[in-house]
Structure formats: structure tokens, C-alpha cells
Design an enzyme around this catalytic site. Structure first.
Site: not given
Ligand code: CTP
Length: 410
Positions: A210, A289, A306-307, A341
Site C-alpha cells: 500500500n 515468477k 492483527d498485530i 481491538k
Molecule cells: N493493525 C495491525 N495489524 C493488522 C492490521 C492493522 O496491527 N493486521 C493496526 C494498524 O497498525 C493500526 C490499526 O491496527 O494501528 C488499524 O486498524 P484496521 O482495523 O486495519 O483499520 P483500518 O486500516 O482503518 O481498516 P478498516 O477500518 O478498513 O478495517
């Protein structure tokens, strides 16, 4: 990288023989990583030419308040907003008197009056002028107003006298200006920050990623280090250099980032997830490839861990901060993210024209369980410092509350 990396230092120059040293000061500030702009008074131009200061600062020097052309470019309000700190060196007795009175009768005094950032002055004058009750009275007024007074040093003066009144040497001034950013608010704490995008390989040459530049996360890590924390920055692929005084761990994929974060959580007090982590990865990256032989190609994507949610869930004692990129209704979306979260604070940043991923400016809406607070649009480096201040205030309030709950149980 230097101690003033990403800092915008507005150097004010007033009329005094020490103005010849200001050219060296500007060079040293830039060596330390600062971006500089210069505002000169009419008196200063008698001692050093604007051309010299333009050459060392790399930008045209600002001299006039009532100049329509200058105001149409970077006017006094823009200059005041641009700066992270204003350093007036040398600061003459006359300038200090005008500053103490709150005058706005030239560009430099007006910028100082319009600025919401720290102002530091490096006095330079004859020792008798410095000792004069009028000057000392002005200095008391300025100190009471939280103006930082750097020096003067004692020694032999240009006028042949000996005493206090010499401007501090450029290197000493750079060190003192760097200290202004060291708040100590996170002294003794460990902070883990994620930043940048992740790269999810499709095959050895292609991947899903991204547009995150990593600028905000790096600025947050640098601001936490400035506030005295031991900082580990886990970064996806970016073009940015490692921030000073930060342990930077470079990773590629979301899974790598997850593993690196978990291996650095021991002893951590605060986790700040700024990374734009890819939500999905290709289940099985192709070993070679992929050739364009087929008319259609289907990639099977699976969810990444989700970290942030995992840190909050597994280590509830760590104060967890998440970022949310929102195009509309940031408050409601941030509140939902806070709950889903299980984290302590969400910094919602608006993405849209001129804001977000690659921009240098941003604005944030901070949402915690009790309230929300807006941090106005600013360069990412000053916004990061403001965020770290807000995190520090909340972290300390939370740990005080925990301590008193613990005490009442015992
Ligand atoms: N995050 C993370 N690990 C992931 C995805 C997100 O640690 N696999 C963390 C990002 O670093 C950020 C937050 O979670 O702090 C963003 O949450 P996310 O749910 O991904 O929100 P958006 O990117 O805004 O996406 P959406 O609302 O479209 O789900």
C-alpha cells in the site's frame, strides 16, 4: 542522522557583532539534521549580508513585515506556523527589550508574538549593557514568559571589555536547542512502534502493498525517543533512514512484523501501531515468477494476524495505541476500533486530498474511553510530538490509577 532531524528551526538574527557567527550556527543546525529559515532585523543586515545567510540556510532570508510580495509567499503567520522552535542568535539588548514589551514592530518580533512554539534567545551585548537593571528586568519578564535564555557566556568582548555578554558558541547553541525537544515524559519506559507498509509476496518479483510512506510512524518513534523512552521501531519496507536513538528492525511481510513485534515486547510499557499492515496475504506465494500464459489468474488470499489486537489481548498491561485511516465519521469509527481491538487509544487520521499517506502534514482525532481530542493539522513531526505528549499523560494517569487500586486492595 543528527539530534535535530526533522526539526524546523527558525533562526532570528538581530544587530550585533556576533551576527557573523550566525552563519556557522545555521550550518551546524543543518549538520544536526534541522531545516532552517532565517528572519533578520534591519540592524542585523548591518553586520552580515542576507546573501550569506541565504547561502548557508538554503532559502531566501525574510526581512520585511510590510512587504506584499513577501507576505504573499511565506508571511509572518506562515513562518510562525512553520517553525518547531525559534532561536534568536544573537539577541541584542534592543531586541530583548522589544520582545519583553510584546512589540510587533518588525517581522521578527511579530513572528515571535504569533508563534505557539518554544522561543529561545542567545543574548549578545557589552557586559555593562547586560548588567543594566533595565536588561535584567527584561530578562526576568522573558523567563517568566517561558522564553528560553541560552547564555550569555563570559569572556573577552569585541569592545575589549571582559565579562558576561558573549553569544554562546554555535555548537553549544545546537546542543541547547536539541535539549528543548527532550521532554523526559517517557523517561525509563520502553515503547514499541510499528511503521510503514507491509509487502505480501505473490511471487519473487510481485507483491501486494500500500501507499504508506512510514513518515508518521518514524516521526512517532523519534518523538518517543526524544521524550526519553527506549524505542524499538519495527518497520515495513520504506525509503526512510533509521531515526536517531531508535532501535530499528526492518521487516517485509505482516507475519514478519508480527513475529518481530512479539520478540521485542519483553519489558515494554507502550505499543503504538502506526503501520498500514496488509489485511490479507497470498496463501502460497509462487516459488518462481508467474508467467502470463493463462487468461485468468486467481489469487487466494488469507487473513493476516492483527498485530495490534494480539498485543492488546496477550499483554493487557501494555498501553496500546492504534491508528485508523478514515475518510468519514472518524469519531464513530475510532470508537468502534477501540472496542473491537481492546486498545486504550485510537489516533484517527483523515485520508483524502493533501492529507494522509504521502503528505507531510496531517491531523489527528484522539479517541479514548472517556473523551476525544483533536490535534490540529501540522507537520507530521510536530504532530508526532503532540501525540507522544498525549500518550504520556494518559499512560501516567492510568498507571497512577492502577497503583491506587492496588494499594486499596492491600
Ligand atoms: N493493525 C495491525 N495489524 C493488522 C492490521 C492493522 O496491527 N493486521 C493496526 C494498524 O497498525 C493500526 C490499526 O491496527 O494501528 C488499524 O486498524 P484496521 O482495523 O486495519 O483499520 P483500518 O486500516 O482503518 O481498516 P478498516 O477500518 O478498513 O478495517
Amino acid at each position: 542522522m543528527g539530534t535535530l532531524t526533522n526539526k524546523r528551526v527558525l533562526v532570528g538574527v538581530t544587530g550585533g557583532i556576533a551576527a557573523y557567527k550566525t552563519a556557522d550556527l545555521i550550518r551546524r543546525l543543518r549538520d544536526a539534521g534541522a531545516e532552517t529559515r532565517v528572519v533578520m532585523t534591519a540592524g542585523a543586515a548591518e553586520f552580515i549580508t542576507p546573501l550569506t545567510l541565504q547561502a548557508v540556510s538554503g532559502h531566501p532570508v525574510h526581512e520585511q513585515l510590510l512587504d506584499t510580495e513577501a507576505e504573499a509567499g511565506m508571511g509572518h503567520i506562515d513562518l510562525a506556523r512553520w517553525a518547531d522552535v525559534i532561536v534568536v542568535a544573537p539577541a541584542s539588548a534592543n531586541f530583548l527589550a522589544r520582545l519583553a514589551q510584546g512589540r510587533a514592530d518588525d517581522l521578527l518580533t511579530t513572528v515571535c508574538l504569533a508563534a505557539a512554539v518554544p522561543v529561545a534567545v542567545a543574548p549578545a551585548m557589552n557586559q555593562q549593557m547586560w548588567a543594566n537593571a533595565a536588561t535584567q528586568n527584561n530578562m526576568r519578564t522573558l523567563r517568566a514568559r517561558k522564553i528560553h535564555v541560552l547564555g550569555p557566556a563570559e569572556g573577552e568582548q569585541a569592545c575589549g571589555e571582559i565579562g558576561p555578554g558573549r553569544m554562546l558558541e554555535p555548537l553549544e547553541l545546537v546542543a541547547r536547542v536539541s535539549e528543548l525537544f527532550a521532554t523526559g515524559e517517557l523517561e525509563g519506559l520502553k515503547v514499541v512502534v510499528t511503521a510503514g507498509p507491509t509487502w505480501e509476496a505473490i511471487d519473487p518479483v510481485r507483491g501486494i502493498t500500500n501507499r504508506s510512506s512510514g513518515k508518521m510512524g518514524y516521526a512517532v518513534a523519534a518523538a518517543a525517543a526524544e521524550a526519553g523512552a527506549r524505542v524499538v521501531l519495527v518497520s515495513g519496507p520504506t525509503a526512510l533512514p533509521d531515526p536517531p536513538r531508535v532501535q530499528t528492525v526492518r521487516v517485509v511481510s505482516a507475519q514478519d512484523m508480527y513475529d518481530a513485534v512479539h520478540s521485542h515486547l519483553e519489558g515494554a510499557h507502550i505499543f503504538i501501531g502506526v503501520a498500514a499492515v496488509a489485511d490479507y496475504r497470498v496463501e502460497q506465494a509462487a516459488p518462481g515468477k508467474i508467467k502470463k500464459t493463462a487468461d485468468r489468474l486467481t489469487l487466494e488470499l488469507v487473513r493476516n494476524p492483527d498485530i495490534l489486537a494480539a498485543v492488546a489481548h496477550r499483554r493487557p498491561h501494555i498501553y496500546c495505541v492504534g491508528f485508523a485511516a478514515e475518510t468519514d465519521d472518524p469519531e464513530a469509527n475510532a470508537r468502534a476500533k477501540l472496542a473491537s481491538k481492546g486498545i486504550d487509544l485510537v489516533a484517527a487520521n483523515r485520508v483524502g486530498p493533501g492529507l494522509g499517506f504521502e503528505a507531510d502534514d496531517n491531523e489527528l482525532l484522539l479517541v479514548d474511553r472517556d473523551k476525544s481530542k483533536r490535534l490540529a493539522r501540522a507537520p507530521k513531526s510536530s504532530l508526532a510530538r503532540a501525540l507522544i505528549h498525549e500518550v504520556a499523560v494518559r499512560y501516567h494517569a492510568e498507571s497512577r490509577a492502577q497503583d491506587s487500586r492496588q494499594a486499596s486492595r492491600n
